[in-house]
Design a protein around this motif. Sequence first.
Motif, PDB file in Angstrom:
ATOM      1  N   THR A 324       0.831  -1.210   0.000  1.00 34.78           N
ATOM      2  CA  THR A 324       0.000   0.000   0.000  1.00 34.78           C
ATOM      3  C   THR A 324       0.863   1.258   0.000  1.00 34.78           C
ATOM      4  N   SER A 325       1.949   1.245   0.762  1.00 32.92           N
ATOM      5  CA  SER A 325       2.837   2.402   0.806  1.00 32.92           C
ATOM      6  C   SER A 325       3.497   2.639  -0.549  1.00 32.92           C
ATOM      7  N   ILE A 326       3.876   1.554  -1.226  1.00 37.48           N
ATOM      8  CA  ILE A 326       4.485   1.708  -2.555  1.00 37.48           C
ATOM      9  C   ILE A 326       3.484   2.303  -3.536  1.00 37.48           C
ATOM     10  N   ILE A 327       2.258   1.819  -3.503  1.00 35.94           N
ATOM     11  CA  ILE A 327       1.222   2.363  -4.393  1.00 35.94           C
ATOM     12  C   ILE A 327       1.002   3.846  -4.111  1.00 35.94           C
ATOM     13  N   LEU A 328       0.957   4.209  -2.839  1.00 29.11           N
ATOM     14  CA  LEU A 328       0.753   5.613  -2.477  1.00 29.11           C
ATOM     15  C   LEU A 328       1.940   6.471  -2.904  1.00 29.11           C
ATOM     16  N   VAL A 330       3.893   5.995  -5.488  1.00 28.80           N
ATOM     17  CA  VAL A 330       3.814   6.202  -6.934  1.00 28.80           C
ATOM     18  C   VAL A 330       2.752   7.253  -7.272  1.00 28.80           C
ATOM     19  N   ILE A 331       1.584   7.118  -6.648  1.00 24.92           N
ATOM     20  CA  ILE A 331       0.528   8.105  -6.889  1.00 24.92           C
ATOM     21  C   ILE A 331       0.957   9.481  -6.402  1.00 24.92           C
ATOM     22  N   ILE A 337       3.785  16.527  -8.911  1.00 21.86           N
ATOM     23  CA  ILE A 337       4.502  17.214  -9.998  1.00 21.86           C
ATOM     24  C   ILE A 337       4.094  18.688 -10.097  1.00 21.86           C
ATOM     25  N   PRO A 338       2.792  19.022 -10.091  1.00 24.30           N
ATOM     26  CA  PRO A 338       2.456  20.462 -10.135  1.00 24.30           C
ATOM     27  C   PRO A 338       2.970  21.220  -8.927  1.00 24.30           C
ATOM     28  N   VAL A 339       2.922  20.580  -7.739  1.00 23.18           N
ATOM     29  CA  VAL A 339       3.426  21.254  -6.539  1.00 23.18           C
ATOM     30  C   VAL A 339       4.935  21.478  -6.643  1.00 23.18           C
ATOM     31  N   VAL A 364      -0.269  18.819   2.795  1.00 23.80           N
ATOM     32  CA  VAL A 364      -1.711  18.557   2.755  1.00 23.80           C
ATOM     33  C   VAL A 364      -2.011  17.416   1.792  1.00 23.80           C
ATOM     34  N   VAL A 365      -1.375  17.451   0.601  1.00 22.14           N
ATOM     35  CA  VAL A 365      -1.622  16.402  -0.388  1.00 22.14           C
ATOM     36  C   VAL A 365      -1.133  15.047   0.114  1.00 22.14           C
ATOM     37  N   SER A 366       0.110  15.006   0.596  1.00 22.25           N
ATOM     38  CA  SER A 366       0.660  13.730   1.053  1.00 22.25           C
ATOM     39  C   SER A 366      -0.036  13.237   2.306  1.00 22.25           C
TER      40      SER A 366
END
Length: 405
Positions: A324-328, A330-331, A337-339, A364-366
């Motif tokens: 799950t951490s690896i998937i997160l 990558v996402i 990228i915009p940040v 906030v995003v992470s």
Amino acid sequence: MTTPESAPDQPAQPTPPQPGGSQPTGWGEPPRYGQYAPGYDPAAPQTPAAPQYGTPQYGTAPGTPAAGQYGQSQYGQYSPPTAQVPGYRPPADKPGIVPLRPLSLGELYDGAFGAVRHNPAVTLGLTAIVVVVAVAIGTLLSIPLTTWFTDLFGGLFAEVESDPTMQDLGFTQDILGVTYGSMLGTGLLLLLATPLAMGVMAVSVSESVIGRKITVSEAWRRVGKRAWYLIGFSLLSLLAWLVAYALLVAVVAGLFAVDVTLGVIGIFLALAAAVVGGVWLFTRVLLAAPALAVEGGGFWATVARAWRLTRGTFWRVLGIYLLTSIILSVIGQIVSIPVSLLMSVFMVQSNDVGLAVSYGITYVVSGGMSVLFLGGVTALLYIDTRMRREGLDVQLQAAAAVADK
């Protein structure tokens, strides 16, 4: 009925052999079309043959199943399955987001997304409020920390600022001060707020499993009662990491004092011990946060029970969490990228306020993604482990039946 004697076109039948006599010509040959078999007397009374398996009895209409046939059941009777398919799972009740039985990996992930769809007001709204407020307060706290780090780096990085190459890369005194100040201030607040957001997610998921949707006020009230437990567990975990780190540094320093070779060997041994011991300890207490949020027991009793839950399921819990951490991650790389582009603009312009804001947006995003998906998976993993070890599915079925009334 026409007999063989009166049939004009039917030849005479051969005479059956007599005991002790010779066999006449034609005996043993198969009868031709329109002839009776040798020894057959059409005038004799006929006895119905016993029914064969799989064929209807005498007098039964075609298409009607006969009673007692092999491999068939009578009308209205239950025919049990003859074999079980490997990997077969009996159907289970699903009053909420997941079936009430031990879950597969796909069901864990589907349930995490289903929890957000089932109760977005709590999973999206309340958790987002907790994370945003923590980041906002952390950003304000980072202002004095930025000043302190800037003064600290003033003398240490005087030569760095005079190097044109380092200036082109953006390594200036102000940038380093803002970076470390934001990381410490916002990181400290997130360290305190993330357990609360995880607790909100765990409470919402535990109710969504039985098909019940709680309100924002109810979720906050329930988490508020366990807030100090959740924050205390997070601070205790941080203290344990700091103590372990200090001990490893002290051991390595002592080895260097004795011999340089021993010190180098000690570095590698310390790193291996830190990785192995840290992963082992983290996995054993991974289910403590949802247990503290959902259960109503004392602090140490709940942590000890969560520790026992991972006994025998260590590799499964660790594997699911790592995947799950690896998937997160990558996402997160795609989303950030915009940040990152925004941060690069502020770094070129040396805008301290803009850099601090961009760091806050990144947190906030992470933090939001970690709470929503990773928190949902961890809460479902806690419920799944209890269903496997304690038969929690039976209690959940009873609770779901009460919730439907």
